[in-house]
Design an enzyme around this catalytic site. Structure first.
Site, short mmCIF file in Angstrom:
data_model
loop_
_atom_site.label_atom_id
_atom_site.label_comp_id
_atom_site.label_asym_id
_atom_site.label_seq_id
_atom_site.Cartn_x
_atom_site.Cartn_y
_atom_site.Cartn_z
N LYS A 32 0.82 -1.21 0.00
CA LYS A 32 0.00 0.00 0.00
C LYS A 32 0.86 1.27 0.00
CE LYS A 32 -0.79 0.68 4.96
NZ LYS A 32 -0.15 1.97 5.09
N THR A 33 2.03 1.23 0.65
CA THR A 33 2.90 2.41 0.65
C THR A 33 3.38 2.72 -0.76
OG1 THR A 33 3.63 1.91 2.90
CG2 THR A 33 4.98 3.43 1.64
N ASP A 224 -3.86 7.80 4.53
CA ASP A 224 -3.34 6.46 4.83
C ASP A 224 -3.98 5.94 6.11
OD1 ASP A 224 -1.83 4.16 4.68
OD2 ASP A 224 0.02 5.08 5.39
N GLU A 225 -4.08 4.62 6.24
CA GLU A 225 -4.62 3.97 7.45
C GLU A 225 -5.98 4.55 7.82
OE1 GLU A 225 -3.18 1.42 8.40
OE2 GLU A 225 -1.00 1.58 8.30
N GLN A 255 -7.42 -4.55 9.86
CA GLN A 255 -6.36 -4.08 10.74
C GLN A 255 -6.79 -2.87 11.56
OE1 GLN A 255 -2.22 -4.33 9.12
NE2 GLN A 255 -3.25 -4.74 7.16
N ARG A 616 2.60 -9.68 10.88
CA ARG A 616 3.87 -8.97 10.99
C ARG A 616 5.02 -9.88 10.54
NH1 ARG A 616 2.17 -5.00 9.85
NH2 ARG A 616 0.26 -6.19 9.64
#
Length: 769
Positions: A32-33, A224-225, A255, A616
């Site tokens: 996504k980044t 973002d997020e 998330q 993670r």
């Protein structure tokens, strides 16, 4: 546009759809980044001025990394012009420009959590309220929740439901404390973190011309997020994007784990209700983890009912199965984890920073820390005491704050008698009473002592006047000197450097070195270019303080912390990744938390938290649980977490510690390498939740001293019970693994000292369990 060739089909579509509302659902490890970065670069390459792009992230570190990546595509000078940063940093900048409209000075102070708590403590004392009932942390949390829901102090006091809640919790004065707290912040020219968003909403609500200005400045908005936004953040984005509607939100509902901070998962789930024309793109290919980890994570999150459907997959290798270890106690769990990390370092040449230990609560770190220390494995606690929260650093920063904003009462109280100048607490109390009685700030009182009745004698007044003169001498240099030159003078002239230098204890030396490090940071800050080309102001203390105040925990990592095993709560691990991840404390009432078992909404958030923990891991994920642990001084018996049962059994391998004496037979169990653990067949499940595990208490094996009684070199290894693969401890070289044995000599690979060849007759080794 070569950068588009680096994207898969879904990523490319999300990057190229620049017009209108867009929602990008980005599964864990799906890049996504990269999509956000390339999307911004693509917008600029289409001819849009970077000054017209607003990109909101959740850490300054993420924003900086994205700017660097964008700069490689469109040029560094262009990338610097993007309005990119955290919600708090971007809107603090806007508030400074528009501060006069809401009655604040442009150089307002930003209170951190400790400043806010100190102010609340003072208010509680003045109001005669018991701080054991009105705990400052709880009061601040209540105020924070109100602000994030845009509830003003007056609205709070008028809300019968909130008043009833406070009365039932034996805190009926919370609303009054909130009101006084807000008044004191305003009088001090200060905002706390929540105010930065709260006041932005007030600004956009009450001043249509300001709203219009920024609606047309920010032609493209990226967030973002987005699943972690609260109501206040949601409303700001909605207002700013209302005209052009070029709003792109990126996130993953699976998330969303910050409800306790006010994050509202409905913001992302209901995005299509706000923007019916939204285009939705799903990034479902995981580039981070192995097939086993991805499959396990999918089998976890599928149990949640409230979610956006997606099918995360990966083309990575199959990878090892997720291992589950059972320990007799939490201390035993720590030993298991430390041994596994030790073994992996030797077998895979893994570095310390390849490992993370994740837990549900901070208290769980103790057993892990003790076990790692015994193994001489260096570690760091993520989210520990920040450099900028150390007393000596806050003392010097308070001088800086007072020079920039003399109304800052918390800073004034901190430094008026540091270093000691004979202005004690009694004097400060008298000054505070005078300020409250006259409805002015403390600085007004101490700079006009002759005009107010303070009850202070002439000697004390003289000391205060000397302090004022010194601060005024610093203030006249504020515009003329850069941050380093002025900061260095303040540290010297105030007496802080002398005070710390005279303390030759190890603690005193460390504090002195910390001040030197802060000055080094000031030097680096003054030599760094302004972030925005349009911003031509010198990099002085005002700008430095704003940068420091808005740092997040993720921005504070130092280089010397990087090659260490990371210990952190799962909440802190969001957005990070590690080759090897240990998730500890997988027990009912711990994870999921006991407080989450009363509603589906809370339980689903806990499950999302577990999903975040598992995803993670890049190469391996290890789960462990204890059959017993102490809680509030009492030994409690634990049962495995329900989340373990939810994982597809094809992804799991059950393991048992030898010291718990798990039953084994020649047919059912076989030794797994030399680590002292035994693998369990696939068709054997862990105990069900209604069948508490039986605990067999045994005495753990201690280190066995090798006391050789060797007749010949040739039989020494046999007498010592030493074999290739045995883990040993040496008094000088630490821990290592035996690689070969020949003629009374052993070649041992030590973690810290490397390979050594030792004579077994004289080595004085200890065999580790």
């Amino acid at each position: 546009m070569d950068y588009l060739e680096k994207l898969n089909t879904s990523q490319r579509q999300a990057v190229q759809a620049t017009e209108g509302p867009v929602m990008v659902i980005a599964g864990a490890g799906s890049g996504k980044t990269r999509v956000l970065t390339y999307r911004i670069a693509h917008i600029i390459n289409k001819g849009i001025d970077p000054f017209n792009i607003l990109a909101l992230t959740f850490t300054n570190k993420a924003a900086q990394e994205m700017k660097e990546r964008i700069g490689k595509i469109v040029g560094g000078s262009e990338a610097r012009n993007i309005w990119m940063g955290t919600f708090h940093s971007v809107f603090a900048r806007i508030l400074r420009s528009e501060a006069d409209k809401i009655g604040y000075p442009s150089n307002f102070t930003i209170y951190d959590t400790q400043d806010a708590k100190n102010l609340i403590k003072g208010i509680l004392k003045e109001q005669g309220l018991d701080d054991k009932v009105y705990k400052p942390g709880l009061v601040l949390s209540r105020i924070s929740a109100a602000k994030n829901n845009l509830i003003t102090p007056q609205a709070y006091l008028n809300n019968t439901s909130l008043q009833s809640e406070d009365t039932q919790s034996a805190k009926p004065k919370l609303g009054e404390v909130y009101k006084i707290y807000s008044e004191r912040c305003f009088k001090a020219g200060a905002m706390d973190f929540d105010d930065l968003l709260f006041k932005t909403n007030v600004l956009l609500r009450d001043f249509p011309e300001v709203l219009y200005k920024y609606q047309h400045r920010f032609k493209y908005i990226l967030v973002d997020e987005y699943q972690d936004t609260n109501f206040s953040q949601y409303l700001i984005v909605k207002k700013l994007g209302a005209v052009l509607q070029n709003v792109c939100v990126v996130g993953d509902d699976a998330q969303s784990i910050y409800a306790f901070r006010g994050a509202n998962i409905q913001n992302i789930l209901n995005f299509k209700n706000d923007y019916p024309e939204v285009k939705t793109y799903k990034l479902e290919q995981n580039y981070r983890s192995t097939k086993n980890i991805v499959a396990a994570a999918n089998s976890i999150i599928v149990n949640n009912k409230e979610q956006i459907e997606k099918n995360v997959f990966t083309d990575n290798i199959e990878g090892s199965k997720i291992k589950i270890y059972k320990a007799a106690s939490d201390n035993e769990e720590g030993k298991i984890v430390a041994n596994l990390i030790f073994d992996k370092q030797l077998s895979e040449q893994a570095k310390n920073n390849d490992f993370a230990i994740l837990y549900r609560t901070n208290a769980q770190s103790r057993a892990m820390e003790e076990a790692l220390r015994r193994k001489n494995i260096p570690y760091k606690i993520y989210g520990g005491l920040s450099f900028y929260q150390r007393k000596e650093i806050k003392d010097l920063l308070s001088y800086f704050r007072m020079i920039v904003n003399p109304q800052d009462e918390e800073a004034l109280k901190r430094i008026i008698n540091y270093p000691a100048r004979g202005i004690g607490n009694t004097t400060i109390d008298k000054l505070t009473i005078a300020a409250n009685n006259n409805n002015v700030d403390l600085w007004t009182i101490i700079t006009n002592l002759n005009q107010f009745n303070t009850g202070l004698n002439s000697g004390t007044q003289s000391k205060i006047q000397s302090f004022v003169s010194m601060m005024n001498s610093f203030r006249v240099q504020l515009e003329a000197k850069n941050a380093f030159d002025l900061g260095n003078e303040i540290a010297s002239t105030s007496g802080i450097l002398k005070d710390l230098y005279s303390d030759r204890t190890p603690e005193g030396i460390s504090k002195y070195e910390n001040i030197q490090e802060l000055l080094n940071g000031l030097k680096e800050f003054t030599e760094t270019e302004n972030e925005f080309e349009e911003d031509v102001t010198p990099r002085g203390l005002t700008e430095f303080l704003q940068d420091v105040a808005l740092l997040t925990s993720a921005d504070n990592e130092k280089d010397e912390d990087k090659n260490k095993v990371t210990l952190m709560t799962i909440h802190s691990a969001k957005g990070l990744e590690f080759p090897y991840v240990h998730i500890v404390g997988m027990e009912e009432n711990l994870f999921p938390s006991q407080m989450s078992l009363t509603s589906r909404i809370d339980l689903e958030e806990e499950r999302r938290l577990f999903y975040v923990a598992v995803t993670r891991a890049e190469k391996e994920a290890v789960l462990s649980f204890a059959a017993s642990r102490y809680k509030w001084g009492n030994l409690i018996f634990c049962e495995p977490s329900r989340f373990i049962e939810e994982i597809d059994d094809k992804c799991l391998e059950y393991m048992f510690s030898e010291t718990t004496q798990a039953p084994r037979s020649q047919n059912n169990y076989e030794t797994s390498s030399s680590n002292g653990y035994y693998s369990k067949p696939k068709n054997t499940l862990p105990p069900k939740r209604n069948e508490p595990p039986k605990i067999i208490h045994t005495t753990p094996k201690n280190l066995k001293k090798i006391t050789p009684n060797i007749s010949t070199n040739q039989d020494s290894a046999a007498n010592l019970d030493l074999n290739v693969g045995t883990r040993v401890q040496h008094q000088k070289f630490g821990q290592g693994l035996v690689e070969s044995i020949d003629a009374g000599k052993a070649t041992i690979n030590f973690i810290s000292a490397g390979k050594k060849q030792l004579l077994l007759k004289f080595a004085k080794l200890e065999i580790l369990n």
